[in-house]
Design a protein around this motif. Sequence first.
Motif, PDB file in Angstrom:
ATOM      1  N   LEU A  89       0.825  -1.209   0.000  1.00  0.00           N
ATOM      2  CA  LEU A  89       0.000   0.000   0.000  1.00  0.00           C
ATOM      3  C   LEU A  89       0.859   1.259   0.000  1.00  0.00           C
ATOM      4  O   LEU A  89       0.527   2.252  -0.639  1.00  0.00           O
ATOM      5  CB  LEU A  89      -0.944  -0.022   1.206  1.00  0.00           C
ATOM      6  CG  LEU A  89      -2.128  -0.967   0.998  1.00  0.00           C
ATOM      7  CD1 LEU A  89      -2.766  -1.367   2.313  1.00  0.00           C
ATOM      8  CD2 LEU A  89      -3.170  -0.336   0.071  1.00  0.00           C
ATOM      9  N   HIS A  90       1.971   1.190   0.697  1.00  0.00           N
ATOM     10  CA  HIS A  90       2.904   2.311   0.699  1.00  0.00           C
ATOM     11  C   HIS A  90       3.456   2.524  -0.718  1.00  0.00           C
ATOM     12  O   HIS A  90       3.506   3.648  -1.221  1.00  0.00           O
ATOM     13  CB  HIS A  90       4.026   2.015   1.690  1.00  0.00           C
ATOM     14  CG  HIS A  90       5.037   3.106   1.815  1.00  0.00           C
ATOM     15  ND1 HIS A  90       4.719   4.351   2.310  1.00  0.00           N
ATOM     16  CD2 HIS A  90       6.358   3.140   1.489  1.00  0.00           C
ATOM     17  CE1 HIS A  90       5.812   5.115   2.296  1.00  0.00           C
ATOM     18  NE2 HIS A  90       6.819   4.398   1.804  1.00  0.00           N
TER      19      HIS A  90
ATOM     20  N   THR B  44     -10.706   6.531   4.554  1.00  0.00           N
ATOM     21  CA  THR B  44      -9.725   5.978   5.483  1.00  0.00           C
ATOM     22  C   THR B  44      -8.581   5.341   4.693  1.00  0.00           C
ATOM     23  O   THR B  44      -8.694   5.127   3.490  1.00  0.00           O
ATOM     24  CB  THR B  44     -10.343   4.903   6.400  1.00  0.00           C
ATOM     25  OG1 THR B  44     -10.820   3.853   5.571  1.00  0.00           O
ATOM     26  CG2 THR B  44     -11.470   5.459   7.232  1.00  0.00           C
ATOM     27  N   THR B  45      -7.484   5.030   5.382  1.00  0.00           N
ATOM     28  CA  THR B  45      -6.357   4.336   4.757  1.00  0.00           C
ATOM     29  C   THR B  45      -5.948   3.212   5.701  1.00  0.00           C
ATOM     30  O   THR B  45      -6.390   3.193   6.860  1.00  0.00           O
ATOM     31  CB  THR B  45      -5.140   5.275   4.587  1.00  0.00           C
ATOM     32  OG1 THR B  45      -4.617   5.549   5.894  1.00  0.00           O
ATOM     33  CG2 THR B  45      -5.502   6.570   3.891  1.00  0.00           C
ATOM     34  N   PRO B  46      -5.114   2.299   5.231  1.00  0.00           N
ATOM     35  CA  PRO B  46      -4.655   1.237   6.151  1.00  0.00           C
ATOM     36  C   PRO B  46      -3.615   1.724   7.154  1.00  0.00           C
ATOM     37  O   PRO B  46      -3.030   0.930   7.857  1.00  0.00           O
ATOM     38  CB  PRO B  46      -4.069   0.188   5.211  1.00  0.00           C
ATOM     39  CG  PRO B  46      -4.535   0.573   3.865  1.00  0.00           C
ATOM     40  CD  PRO B  46      -4.696   2.048   3.874  1.00  0.00           C
ATOM     41  N   GLN B  47      -3.348   3.015   7.175  1.00  0.00           N
ATOM     42  CA  GLN B  47      -2.404   3.544   8.165  1.00  0.00           C
ATOM     43  C   GLN B  47      -3.197   3.967   9.396  1.00  0.00           C
ATOM     44  O   GLN B  47      -3.803   5.030   9.418  1.00  0.00           O
ATOM     45  CB  GLN B  47      -1.635   4.743   7.609  1.00  0.00           C
ATOM     46  CG  GLN B  47      -0.981   4.509   6.252  1.00  0.00           C
ATOM     47  CD  GLN B  47       0.017   3.372   6.278  1.00  0.00           C
ATOM     48  OE1 GLN B  47       0.480   2.947   7.340  1.00  0.00           O
ATOM     49  NE2 GLN B  47       0.343   2.853   5.116  1.00  0.00           N
ATOM     50  N   TRP B  48      -3.173   3.123  10.404  1.00  0.00           N
ATOM     51  CA  TRP B  48      -3.929   3.434  11.613  1.00  0.00           C
ATOM     52  C   TRP B  48      -3.302   2.680  12.772  1.00  0.00           C
ATOM     53  O   TRP B  48      -2.529   1.750  12.574  1.00  0.00           O
ATOM     54  CB  TRP B  48      -5.398   2.990  11.460  1.00  0.00           C
ATOM     55  CG  TRP B  48      -5.516   1.510  11.226  1.00  0.00           C
ATOM     56  CD1 TRP B  48      -5.490   0.874  10.021  1.00  0.00           C
ATOM     57  CD2 TRP B  48      -5.614   0.485  12.207  1.00  0.00           C
ATOM     58  NE1 TRP B  48      -5.567  -0.478  10.190  1.00  0.00           N
ATOM     59  CE2 TRP B  48      -5.657  -0.751  11.517  1.00  0.00           C
ATOM     60  CE3 TRP B  48      -5.686   0.477  13.601  1.00  0.00           C
ATOM     61  CZ2 TRP B  48      -5.747  -1.969  12.178  1.00  0.00           C
ATOM     62  CZ3 TRP B  48      -5.778  -0.745  14.258  1.00  0.00           C
ATOM     63  CH2 TRP B  48      -5.815  -1.944  13.547  1.00  0.00           C
TER      64      TRP B  48
ATOM     65  N   GLY C 101       1.455  10.464   6.752  1.00  0.00           N
ATOM     66  CA  GLY C 101       2.832   9.955   6.794  1.00  0.00           C
ATOM     67  C   GLY C 101       3.304   9.650   8.205  1.00  0.00           C
ATOM     68  O   GLY C 101       4.310   8.974   8.387  1.00  0.00           O
ATOM     69  N   SER C 102       2.583  10.111   9.211  1.00  0.00           N
ATOM     70  CA  SER C 102       3.088   9.938  10.576  1.00  0.00           C
ATOM     71  C   SER C 102       3.006   8.489  11.056  1.00  0.00           C
ATOM     72  O   SER C 102       3.760   8.072  11.917  1.00  0.00           O
ATOM     73  CB  SER C 102       2.333  10.848  11.538  1.00  0.00           C
ATOM     74  OG  SER C 102       0.954  10.503  11.545  1.00  0.00           O
ATOM     75  N   LEU C 103       2.094   7.721  10.488  1.00  0.00           N
ATOM     76  CA  LEU C 103       1.951   6.341  10.955  1.00  0.00           C
ATOM     77  C   LEU C 103       2.544   5.324   9.991  1.00  0.00           C
ATOM     78  O   LEU C 103       2.503   4.132  10.259  1.00  0.00           O
ATOM     79  CB  LEU C 103       0.463   5.992  11.159  1.00  0.00           C
ATOM     80  CG  LEU C 103      -0.283   6.773  12.225  1.00  0.00           C
ATOM     81  CD1 LEU C 103      -1.723   6.294  12.305  1.00  0.00           C
ATOM     82  CD2 LEU C 103       0.379   6.575  13.580  1.00  0.00           C
ATOM     83  N   SER C 104       3.040   5.781   8.856  1.00  0.00           N
ATOM     84  CA  SER C 104       3.567   4.833   7.870  1.00  0.00           C
ATOM     85  C   SER C 104       4.608   3.977   8.546  1.00  0.00           C
ATOM     86  O   SER C 104       5.468   4.478   9.248  1.00  0.00           O
ATOM     87  CB  SER C 104       4.212   5.568   6.703  1.00  0.00           C
ATOM     88  OG  SER C 104       3.248   6.403   6.128  1.00  0.00           O
ATOM     89  N   GLN C 105       4.504   2.702   8.302  1.00  0.00           N
ATOM     90  CA  GLN C 105       5.459   1.803   8.927  1.00  0.00           C
ATOM     91  C   GLN C 105       6.845   2.041   8.354  1.00  0.00           C
ATOM     92  O   GLN C 105       6.991   2.631   7.319  1.00  0.00           O
ATOM     93  CB  GLN C 105       5.063   0.348   8.705  1.00  0.00           C
ATOM     94  CG  GLN C 105       4.919  -0.044   7.250  1.00  0.00           C
ATOM     95  CD  GLN C 105       3.550   0.309   6.737  1.00  0.00           C
ATOM     96  OE1 GLN C 105       2.579  -0.003   7.368  1.00  0.00           O
ATOM     97  NE2 GLN C 105       3.474   0.973   5.621  1.00  0.00           N
ATOM     98  N   GLU C 106       7.812   1.567   9.101  1.00  0.00           N
ATOM     99  CA  GLU C 106       9.173   1.595   8.574  1.00  0.00           C
ATOM    100  C   GLU C 106       9.125   0.911   7.227  1.00  0.00           C
ATOM    101  O   GLU C 106       8.432  -0.071   7.076  1.00  0.00           O
ATOM    102  CB  GLU C 106      10.082   0.765   9.474  1.00  0.00           C
ATOM    103  CG  GLU C 106      10.621   1.510  10.629  1.00  0.00           C
ATOM    104  CD  GLU C 106      11.417   0.576  11.515  1.00  0.00           C
ATOM    105  OE1 GLU C 106      12.114  -0.303  10.973  1.00  0.00           O
ATOM    106  OE2 GLU C 106      11.318   0.736  12.725  1.00  0.00           O
TER     107      GLU C 106
END
Length: 433
Positions: free
Chosen positions: A186-187, A352-356, A414-419
């Motif tokens: 998704l990223h 919504t997005t999968p960043q949560w 962008g604050s929750l995007s995984q590494e």
Amino acid sequence: MIWEPKYETMERDQLRQLQLERLQSTLTRVARNVPYYRKAFAEAGIDPDDFRSLSDLSRIPFTTKAVLRDAYPYGFFAVPLREVVRLHASSGTTGKATVVGYTAGDMKKWASLVARVLVAGGVTREDVVQIAFHFGLFTGGFGFQQGAEALGAALVPASSGNTRRQIAIMQDFKTSVLVCTPGYALHLARVMEEMGVNANALNLRHGLFGAESWSEAARTQIEDRLKLTATDNYGVSEVMGPGVAGECLERSGLHISEDHFLVEVVDPATGEPVAEGEEGELVITTLAKEAFPLIRFRTGDRTRLLPGTCPCGRTLARMARVSGRVDDMLILRGVNVFPGQVESILLEIEGTTPQWRVVLDSEGGLDRATVELEVDENFVFDRMADQQRFLDTVKKRLTSGLGVGFDVRMTEHGSLSQEEGGKSRRVLDRRGA
Ligand code: DLL
């Protein structure tokens, strides 16, 4: 196509016989070579030579991650180190990692089992397979590399991170298969959109995603945005790595390579088997591993076995997609909540997005759960009132869907995007802090 039809389409009776024979020899080997098992079998009065039926397995105690950690690094190895040709480690998000070893024979089998998963997901030797899993102690990168090579596909070990370069590689190398975590897929889709790259102009056909939980809603998003067919695959480093189970193109459950892994589903609280088809904790016994065999390993993953046969022709049993972990289950005011359920509800809501993630706090002895989420960039709120209405909708849906109240907060994009290439962390528990 089926990679190893001899095993993947074996008659069930024959398969059970093969499992029993392999189990007997595994038990004999661990009793001889792994002090923990020798002691555990002696205490439970188990003699591997008397093992007559698969159901006898329930007399053997479980192997937990804690026990493996205590034996760090090599306490569970069943062969001398000189026979080991590869070492990996579990991701070890809590405490010390677990080191796992492979003999040359294990490596060959592992490659074949990953090739099964790749083929089940639609991959052929004509494909260009870009692996965007991390290459290192994590089993994802090297596991898929071996599988892709055994299959004869053209392997691109892109590894994780450097997303723009990944996209350039996809364009230039004509990547047709993407292998990574669903979160990273998704990223990639988002960065691709930012770069103005049209997914239709790429060559992607199939995507194999695993190593973390993802919902059907996430699958739909990945497929729409990357223009590929997405399959789920499951593995655990202690058990081997990727290659334990994977979906075929029917995408109705993950076929478990039962000739190598004997599975049970147990009630996580009591350890007793659940009724047929019920959800519980997956427990795995390895049947053919040499360096690091495990008996009744508690994965901590929640799933169930699916009834019936699959039209693809494989006779291997199927497990449902992992719905969450036994140990990241949130208990909020007595209500059990799984992160996968939160995601399913969120992704049904436009914007919504999968960043949560869920942040848990304690306020005056009461749990407070806040869902923090990033909103789709293209979802613009014209007025503050629209934003408030959106947040209220999310709150209402979560509360009615899960039976417990949540606060909802938007966070910066962008604050929750995984590494990059890593796994998403769904729960931040600050209750004890
Ligand atoms: O994640 C192995 C792997 C690599 C599997 C690449 C698939 C693809 P570990 O780092 O030891 O190994 O993490 C294992 O990840 O117990 C599950 O909780 C979770 N997990 C793995 N696959 C899935 C999946 C690798 N398809 C832990 N769905 C497991 C949900 C998964 N959770």
